[in-house]
Design an enzyme around this catalytic site. Structure first.
Site, PDB file in Angstrom:
ATOM      1  CG  MET A 194      -2.021  -1.047   1.187  1.00 31.63           C
ATOM      2  SD  MET A 194      -3.157  -0.911   2.596  1.00 31.63           S
ATOM      3  CE  MET A 194      -2.273  -1.843   3.845  1.00 31.63           C
ATOM      4  CB  THR A 195       3.404   2.446   2.444  1.00 28.65           C
ATOM      5  OG1 THR A 195       2.538   2.147   3.540  1.00 28.65           O
ATOM      6  CG2 THR A 195       4.147   3.735   2.745  1.00 28.65           C
ATOM      7  N   GLY A 203       5.797   8.649  -1.622  1.00 29.45           N
ATOM      8  CA  GLY A 203       5.191   9.966  -1.415  1.00 29.45           C
ATOM      9  C   GLY A 203       3.928   9.960  -0.592  1.00 29.45           C
ATOM     10  CB  SER A 238      -1.756   7.574   7.134  1.00 31.14           C
ATOM     11  OG  SER A 238      -0.857   7.102   8.112  1.00 31.14           O
ATOM     12  CD  GLU A 294      -2.576  -3.223   8.548  1.00 32.01           C
ATOM     13  OE1 GLU A 294      -1.418  -2.759   8.527  1.00 32.01           O
ATOM     14  OE2 GLU A 294      -3.437  -2.966   7.690  1.00 32.01           O
ATOM     15  NE  ARG A 295      -5.616   1.139  11.411  1.00 30.18           N
ATOM     16  CZ  ARG A 295      -6.267   2.018  10.664  1.00 30.18           C
ATOM     17  NH1 ARG A 295      -7.582   2.171  10.796  1.00 30.18           N
ATOM     18  NH2 ARG A 295      -5.617   2.747   9.774  1.00 30.18           N
ATOM     19  CD  GLN A 335      16.679   5.696  32.804  1.00 27.48           C
ATOM     20  OE1 GLN A 335      16.791   5.786  31.586  1.00 27.48           O
ATOM     21  NE2 GLN A 335      17.442   6.374  33.645  1.00 27.48           N
ATOM     22  CG  HIS A 374      17.582  -3.832  31.731  1.00 25.71           C
ATOM     23  ND1 HIS A 374      16.202  -3.797  31.797  1.00 25.71           N
ATOM     24  CD2 HIS A 374      17.919  -5.144  31.552  1.00 25.71           C
ATOM     25  CE1 HIS A 374      15.731  -5.014  31.650  1.00 25.71           C
ATOM     26  NE2 HIS A 374      16.743  -5.853  31.517  1.00 25.71           N
ATOM     27  N   GLY A 411      -1.137   2.568  10.592  1.00 29.02           N
ATOM     28  CA  GLY A 411      -1.819   3.809  10.959  1.00 29.02           C
ATOM     29  C   GLY A 411      -1.178   4.393  12.200  1.00 29.02           C
TER      30      GLY A 411
END
Length: 380
Positions: free
Chosen positions: A126-127, A130, A133, A243-244, A337, A339, A365
């Site tokens: 998809m991406t 240019g 989202s 997907e999400r 932090q 650690h 997204g």
């Protein structure tokens, strides 16, 4: 609180998945990180065990199982061992949903069996360089020429991009129609004019092959149109909640792994003569993260159940996606932090968890887009 969404069949599946990943993935993942890609042999072994096609129809070599709890187990077990490079989830959770919903009988017979065996590795493109989202603004075109579409354009940040044999490409079949001009065209390995760019050098997910894809007058048979021409944007929107949800599942599993490795560390590491976990700050940080983890896991489990019922909304999926991934990032940062200097050393798992986590609030997204979706659903 005990998680109550799983049944004995799921527990047995988890045992199988865990044993397979411990044997085939855990010992090899460090090398795959160096290589920038996992072995194709892993895909074939997973296919033999039925881990890749359990959602596909039995007549095409799958398991005929439509229950996202099985998908969740696969994702959780990968996250548990930090196997961020294995692209099974994209294959089983994302691409499978498009194929199951949209493929016609001829396409099912052609693609489903090798999809299940791991002979075909899949991706979705998809991406573009240019566009991020803003899927309505894609520039890749697919112009009809007789019995073919002539595909031109470029895609980037494509997971499974190097290994993929079957790529669902979002392209404009009618550039003048805006969102309604988008169609889904399936491009297969070996088609003339289909080229892969470099395996992108990323901050994290080092074993995940993420690539640029280029299409230069690629002649794709019209038989490879997925669904109806001009309905691609609708299909993309319909599949984004799953997907999400898949990203949310992985985020919570990764958060659990981060907390577990940090608990082990702070109980053993000593400063000023006592374990650093005994300091109030350590207790408060981990208590807060544990609380947020449990609350988030409850929401994700409820979302899985809703999705199985066909009731998960786009807004609820967006809520889960942004909140769980932000929690994963926060847990990785705060636990690194704890650690101290060792957290900055790459041989410590928390270092890898930190860099692997950062992409979570971006792909699928961004957090900002997720909040925009939620805000709009409130009438704002």
């Amino acid at each position: 609180m005990q998680r109550d969404i799983f049944e004995p069949d799921h527990d047995a599946f988890r045992d199988t998945v865990r044993a397979f990943f411990e044997k085939e993935v855990a010992p090899n993942h460090e090398q795959w990180e160096k290589d920038g890609v996992v072995s194709r042999e892993l895909w074939r072994k997973a296919g033999e065990l039925g881990l890749l096609g359990f959602m596909m129809p039995e007549e095409h070599g799958g398991g005929g199982i439509h229950d996202f709890r099985f998908n969740a187990i696969l994702s959780e077990e990968l996250a548990r061992i930090g196997a961020s490079g294995v692209g099974f989830v994209l294959h089983t959770d994302l691409v499978s949903s498009y194929l199951l919903a949209l493929a016609n009988d001829e396409q099912r017979a052609r693609w489903f069996p090798p999809f299940c065996t791991g002979e075909i590795i899949s991706a979705i493109a998809m991406t573009e360089p240019g566009t991020g989202s803003d899927l309505q603004s894609i520039a890749t075109t697919a112009v009809r020429d007789g019995d073919h579409y002539v595909l031109n354009g470029a895609k980037t940040f494509i997971s499974n991009g190097i290994l993929s044999d079957l790529v669902i490409v979002a392209a404009k079949t009618d550039p003048s129609a805006g969102a309604m001009g988008v169609s889904l065209i399936v491009v297969e390995r070996g088609m003339e004019g289909f080229e892969r760019g470099r395996n992108l050098d990323k901050m994290g997910l080092k074993a995940q092959d993420t690539a640029e894809l280029f299409f230069d007058d690629v002649r794709v048979p019209v038989e490879n149109l997925l669904g109806q021409e001009g309905h691609g944007f609708i299909y993309l929107m319909q599949n984004l909640p799953q997907e999400r949800l898949a990203i949310s599942v992985g985020a919570m599993a990764a958060t659990r792994a981060i907390l577990d490795m940090t608990l082990d560390y702070v109980k053993e590491r000593k400063a000023f003569g006592k374990p650093i976990g005994s300091f109030q700050n350590s207790r408060f940080v981990l208590a807060s993260l544990e609380t947020e983890y449990r609350i988030g896991q409850s929401f994700v489990d409820a979302s899985i159940a809703a999705h199985n019922r066909g009731e998960l909304t786009a807004e609820e999926a967006a809520m889960g996606k942004w909140w769980t991934t932000e929690l994963q990032n926060k847990a990785a940062a705060q636990c690194l932090q704890l650690h101290g200097g060792y957290g900055f050393m790459t041989e410590y798992p928390i270092s890898k968890a930190y860099t692997d986590s950062r992409i979570q609030t971006i792909y699928g997204g961004t957090t900002e887009i997720m909040k925009e979706i939620v805000g709009r659903s409130m009438g704002l």
